[in-house]
Scaffold this active site. Structure first.
Site: not given
Length: 330
Positions: A63, A65, A91, A123-124, A172, A247
């Site tokens: 990730d 982010h 992500d 998932n984002h 992920h 994740h």
């Protein structure tokens, strides 16, 4: 896009100039440039398989982010493309304050080096999630909602899993009770939103849990947790050696599970300015030896726009202490 001619080299150059600037300085990109990145990379994603078959050597990252400064630190550590091949596990957006710079650099590298630089869906990378956790607001503030929808169209075409040299399975989130064979992943049609249940949902949302045998309920309210036994059966059935996923925040940037049959990577150090975690990335050499590179959290904690939302974020299940960085998996 019409006749707009996307100059990827110019964009990459501007995005990389941030290395010498203060943290958090926005990169000036026109709406046409950003839209061009989405449309061109979307074409490439659809030309390549939804289940990527990759070859080592390469570097795997978890990730990000929206922590753009940390993404640049990862590249400084591992080498800026094309010095190394990369696989990112999803992500890219939300929570951090520079999701746009983050995803634009990654898409630009995908366009520039399509056979050496790979991005999986997290998932984002889903409209219903990044509508809430920051990316929508960043797009709306800096550009407009229409551009956010263009990103959604791009994200809906991302690949969802990768296998490295037939031995390392990457996604992920994790495994799915619906996953019996790899052909099921190959049959997933794109473009697609992320459904609330089923194989695609689980690949992006599930989590390992040492306290579960078989499949368990997930505290996130989505998908499942899975135990050591599920990992072992999956690897044996498909003649694989390792599952590599992201994740979950892990303190040392990477953490093993199931007797080192699964590893979690998380590449956003000092996540949201609230966690004192390191960021990790995993280098897979041409013999499939895996080693870990660690980014310690920066001294200065940047202010994150959406750190306040972290209280509503599902907690990460407590798991055993991570292995030492000197440990390697063959």
């Amino acid at each position: 896009m019409g006749d707009f001619d996307l100059n990827v080299d110019s964009l990459i150059q501007r995005l990389l100039e941030m290395r010498s600037c203060r943290t958090g300085k926005q990169v000036q990109m026109t709406e046409a440039e950003v839209r061009g990145l989405c449309l061109k990379s979307r074409e490439i994603f659809l030309q390549q398989p939804i289940l990527l078959e990759l070859e080592a050597p390469l570097i795997i990252c978890g990730d990000i982010h929206g922590q753009y400064t940390d993404l640049l630190r990862l590249f400084e550590y591992g080498g800026f493309p094309p010095a190394a091949n990369y696989l990112f596990l999803g992500d890219y957006v939300d929570r951090g304050k520079q999701s746009l710079e983050t995803i634009c650099l990654l898409l630009a590298y995908k366009i520039k080096y399509p056979e050496n630089f790979f991005l999986l869906r997290g998932n984002h990378e889903c409209a219903s999630i990044n509508r809430i956790y920051g990316f929508y607001d960043e797009c709306k503030r800096r550009y407009n909602v229409k551009l956010w929808k263009t990103f959604t169209d791009c994200f809906n075409c991302l690949p969802v899993a990768a296998i490295i040299d037939e031995k390392i399975f990457c996604c992920h989130g994790g495994l799915s009770p619906d996953l019996q064979g790899m052909e099921q992943i190959r049959r997933l049609m794109r473009p697609t939103d992320v459904p609330d249940t089923g194989l695609l949902c689980d690949l992006l949302w599930s989590d390992p849990d040492k306290d579960v045998q078989g499949w368990g309920e997930n505290d996130r309210g989505v998908s499942f947790t899975f135990g050591v036994d599920v990992v072992s059966k999956f690897l044996n059935r498909h003649e694989l050696d390792l599952i590599c996923r992201a994740h979950q925040v892990v303190e040392d940037g990477y953490e093993f599970f199931a007797r080192r049959q699964l590893v979690t990577l998380f590449s956003a150090p000092n996540y949201c300015g609230e966690f004192d975690n390191a960021g990790g990335m995993m280098t897979v050499d041409d013999t499939l030896m895996c080693s870990f590179q660690i980014l310690k959290p920066s001294e200065k904690k940047a202010k994150y726009l959406y750190s306040g939302m972290n209280s509503s974020r599902p907690t990460t299940p407590q798991r055993s202490a991570p292995m030492l960085a000197t440990n390697k998996k063959k």
